[in-house]
Scaffold this motif. Structure first.
Motif, PDB file in Angstrom:
ATOM      1  N   SER A   3       1.826  -0.522  -4.693  1.00 19.65           N
ATOM      2  CA  SER A   3       1.295   0.078  -3.671  1.00 19.65           C
ATOM      3  C   SER A   3      -0.152   0.241  -4.398  1.00 19.65           C
ATOM      4  O   SER A   3      -0.635   0.468  -5.447  1.00 19.65           O
ATOM      5  N   ILE A   4      -1.222   0.475  -3.226  1.00 21.09           N
ATOM      6  CA  ILE A   4      -2.466   0.505  -3.424  1.00 21.09           C
ATOM      7  C   ILE A   4      -3.050   1.793  -2.489  1.00 21.09           C
ATOM      8  O   ILE A   4      -2.757   1.853  -1.374  1.00 21.09           O
ATOM      9  N   VAL A   5      -3.768   2.748  -3.014  1.00 21.13           N
ATOM     10  CA  VAL A   5      -4.428   4.004  -2.312  1.00 21.13           C
ATOM     11  C   VAL A   5      -5.950   3.670  -2.423  1.00 21.13           C
ATOM     12  O   VAL A   5      -6.434   3.738  -3.725  1.00 21.13           O
ATOM     13  N   ALA A   6      -6.747   3.578  -1.508  1.00 17.73           N
ATOM     14  CA  ALA A   6      -7.949   3.580  -1.675  1.00 17.73           C
ATOM     15  C   ALA A   6      -8.649   4.677  -0.875  1.00 17.73           C
ATOM     16  O   ALA A   6      -8.479   4.812   0.326  1.00 17.73           O
ATOM     17  N   ILE A   7      -9.679   5.568  -1.374  1.00 16.92           N
ATOM     18  CA  ILE A   7     -10.356   6.499  -0.628  1.00 16.92           C
ATOM     19  C   ILE A   7     -11.715   6.307  -0.930  1.00 16.92           C
ATOM     20  O   ILE A   7     -12.045   6.552  -2.271  1.00 16.92           O
ATOM     21  N   GLY A   8     -12.570   5.859  -0.286  1.00 18.61           N
ATOM     22  CA  GLY A   8     -13.919   5.682  -0.471  1.00 18.61           C
ATOM     23  C   GLY A   8     -14.052   4.649  -1.515  1.00 18.61           C
ATOM     24  O   GLY A   8     -13.242   3.545  -1.480  1.00 18.61           O
ATOM     25  N   ASP A  10     -12.871   5.167  -4.792  1.00 18.34           N
ATOM     26  CA  ASP A  10     -11.797   5.494  -5.751  1.00 18.34           C
ATOM     27  C   ASP A  10     -10.748   4.475  -5.153  1.00 18.34           C
ATOM     28  O   ASP A  10      -9.938   4.636  -4.204  1.00 18.34           O
ATOM     29  N   VAL A  11      -9.928   3.918  -6.352  1.00 20.39           N
ATOM     30  CA  VAL A  11      -8.824   3.224  -5.794  1.00 20.39           C
ATOM     31  C   VAL A  11      -7.560   3.492  -6.948  1.00 20.39           C
ATOM     32  O   VAL A  11      -7.987   3.660  -8.198  1.00 20.39           O
ATOM     33  N   TRP A  12      -6.286   3.454  -6.812  1.00 19.48           N
ATOM     34  CA  TRP A  12      -5.185   3.894  -7.480  1.00 19.48           C
ATOM     35  C   TRP A  12      -4.101   2.793  -7.119  1.00 19.48           C
ATOM     36  O   TRP A  12      -3.911   2.269  -6.055  1.00 19.48           O
ATOM     37  N   ALA A  23      -7.115   1.867 -10.705  1.00 18.01           N
ATOM     38  CA  ALA A  23      -7.258   0.507 -10.730  1.00 18.01           C
ATOM     39  C   ALA A  23      -7.667   0.025 -12.093  1.00 18.01           C
ATOM     40  O   ALA A  23      -8.804   0.503 -12.412  1.00 18.01           O
ATOM     41  N   ASP A  24      -7.312  -0.844 -12.558  1.00 18.37           N
ATOM     42  CA  ASP A  24      -7.928  -1.725 -13.907  1.00 18.37           C
ATOM     43  C   ASP A  24      -7.468  -3.155 -13.718  1.00 18.37           C
ATOM     44  O   ASP A  24      -6.216  -3.509 -14.331  1.00 18.37           O
ATOM     45  N   PRO A  25      -8.217  -3.913 -13.306  1.00 16.96           N
ATOM     46  CA  PRO A  25      -8.203  -5.279 -13.249  1.00 16.96           C
ATOM     47  C   PRO A  25      -7.865  -6.169 -14.797  1.00 16.96           C
ATOM     48  O   PRO A  25      -7.342  -7.219 -14.585  1.00 16.96           O
ATOM     49  N   SER A  26      -8.052  -5.521 -15.797  1.00 16.36           N
ATOM     50  CA  SER A  26      -7.992  -5.871 -17.163  1.00 16.36           C
ATOM     51  C   SER A  26      -6.827  -5.356 -17.782  1.00 16.36           C
ATOM     52  O   SER A  26      -6.453  -5.500 -18.905  1.00 16.36           O
ATOM     53  N   SER A  27      -6.114  -4.782 -16.891  1.00 15.17           N
ATOM     54  CA  SER A  27      -4.675  -4.257 -17.486  1.00 15.17           C
ATOM     55  C   SER A  27      -3.728  -5.277 -18.107  1.00 15.17           C
ATOM     56  O   SER A  27      -3.830  -6.327 -17.611  1.00 15.17           O
ATOM     57  N   SER A  28      -2.985  -4.886 -19.288  1.00 14.92           N
ATOM     58  CA  SER A  28      -2.325  -5.859 -19.754  1.00 14.92           C
ATOM     59  C   SER A  28      -0.848  -6.278 -18.968  1.00 14.92           C
ATOM     60  O   SER A  28      -0.372  -7.082 -18.942  1.00 14.92           O
ATOM     61  N   ASP A  29      -0.500  -5.331 -18.075  1.00 15.20           N
ATOM     62  CA  ASP A  29       0.550  -5.178 -17.025  1.00 15.20           C
ATOM     63  C   ASP A  29      -0.075  -6.258 -15.723  1.00 15.20           C
ATOM     64  O   ASP A  29      -1.002  -5.995 -15.054  1.00 15.20           O
ATOM     65  N   PRO A  30       0.452  -7.383 -15.721  1.00 11.67           N
ATOM     66  CA  PRO A  30       0.169  -8.363 -15.015  1.00 11.67           C
ATOM     67  C   PRO A  30       0.007  -8.131 -13.535  1.00 11.67           C
ATOM     68  O   PRO A  30      -0.663  -8.186 -12.589  1.00 11.67           O
ATOM     69  N   ALA A  33      -2.847  -5.282 -12.960  1.00  7.03           N
ATOM     70  CA  ALA A  33      -3.896  -6.359 -13.078  1.00  7.03           C
ATOM     71  C   ALA A  33      -4.036  -6.903 -11.460  1.00  7.03           C
ATOM     72  O   ALA A  33      -5.122  -6.847 -11.116  1.00  7.03           O
ATOM     73  N   GLY A  34      -3.015  -7.371 -11.176  1.00  7.91           N
ATOM     74  CA  GLY A  34      -3.135  -8.251  -9.751  1.00  7.91           C
ATOM     75  C   GLY A  34      -3.384  -7.183  -8.747  1.00  7.91           C
ATOM     76  O   GLY A  34      -4.429  -7.394  -7.981  1.00  7.91           O
ATOM     77  N   LEU A  35      -2.825  -6.135  -8.526  1.00  8.55           N
ATOM     78  CA  LEU A  35      -3.104  -5.010  -7.511  1.00  8.55           C
ATOM     79  C   LEU A  35      -4.443  -4.698  -7.799  1.00  8.55           C
ATOM     80  O   LEU A  35      -5.412  -4.325  -6.771  1.00  8.55           O
ATOM     81  N   SER A  36      -4.608  -4.286  -8.987  1.00  7.32           N
ATOM     82  CA  SER A  36      -6.113  -3.603  -9.095  1.00  7.32           C
ATOM     83  C   SER A  36      -7.152  -4.778  -9.021  1.00  7.32           C
ATOM     84  O   SER A  36      -8.279  -4.568  -8.210  1.00  7.32           O
ATOM     85  N   THR A  37      -7.187  -5.953  -8.988  1.00 11.12           N
ATOM     86  CA  THR A  37      -8.034  -7.046  -8.578  1.00 11.12           C
ATOM     87  C   THR A  37      -8.083  -7.250  -6.990  1.00 11.12           C
ATOM     88  O   THR A  37      -9.202  -7.197  -6.404  1.00 11.12           O
ATOM     89  N   THR A  38      -6.932  -7.285  -6.597  1.00 13.65           N
ATOM     90  CA  THR A  38      -6.896  -7.206  -4.899  1.00 13.65           C
ATOM     91  C   THR A  38      -7.524  -6.207  -4.489  1.00 13.65           C
ATOM     92  O   THR A  38      -8.198  -6.042  -3.541  1.00 13.65           O
TER      93      THR A  38
END
Length: 130
Positions: A3-8, A10-12, A23-30, A33-38
């Motif tokens: 799941s993704i929540v974006a407000i302005g 800020d993204v979680w 959100a962390d596109p460089s997370s070790s959890d793929p 990382a994929g959700l964050s990149t998206t």
């Protein structure tokens, strides 16, 4: 997938096995990382922006109904960051994207994303998860 929540700006994100996190596109959890990149480009998830951005060779592969409106199933392939992504959009006659599905393989991991508009033109109260 998650799941993704974006407000302005800020993204979680949250995977099925994790808690909400920034959100962390460089997370070790793929998955994170994929959700964050998206989520990095939130406007790319806006159905109106998605419909405007449809380019390339697409084919109307059928029709259906969503939210009481006739939709056309528009299928094709787009490229995101050098990765081919198979997509199917459910688009109304006036080009409103009410749903989409996409599939790709990223770093050896299969990624499937489904977007479904469940209400149209209804006020939503969105609260940050953190």
């Amino acid at each position: 997938m998650g799941s993704i929540v974006a407000i302005g700006d800020d993204v979680w994100v949250k995977s099925p096995s994790s808690d909400w996190q920034t959100a962390d596109p460089s997370s070790s959890d793929p998955i994170i990382a994929g959700l964050s990149t998206t989520a990095k480009d939130v406007t790319a998830m806006d159905p109106a922006e998605t419909a405007k951005a449809i380019t390339g060779d697409f084919t109307v592969t059928g029709t259906g109904e969503r939210l009481g409106q006739k939709v056309y199933l528009v299928s094709g392939t787009v490229e995101q960051a050098g990765t081919p992504v198979e997509v199917v959009f459910e688009v109304t006659e006036d080009y409103v994207n009410l749903a989409s599905t996409s599939s790709a393989t990223v770093q050896g991991q299969s990624v499937d994303v489904a977007l479904e508009i469940t209400e149209w033109d209804v006020k939503q109260d969105i609260v940050a998860p953190l």
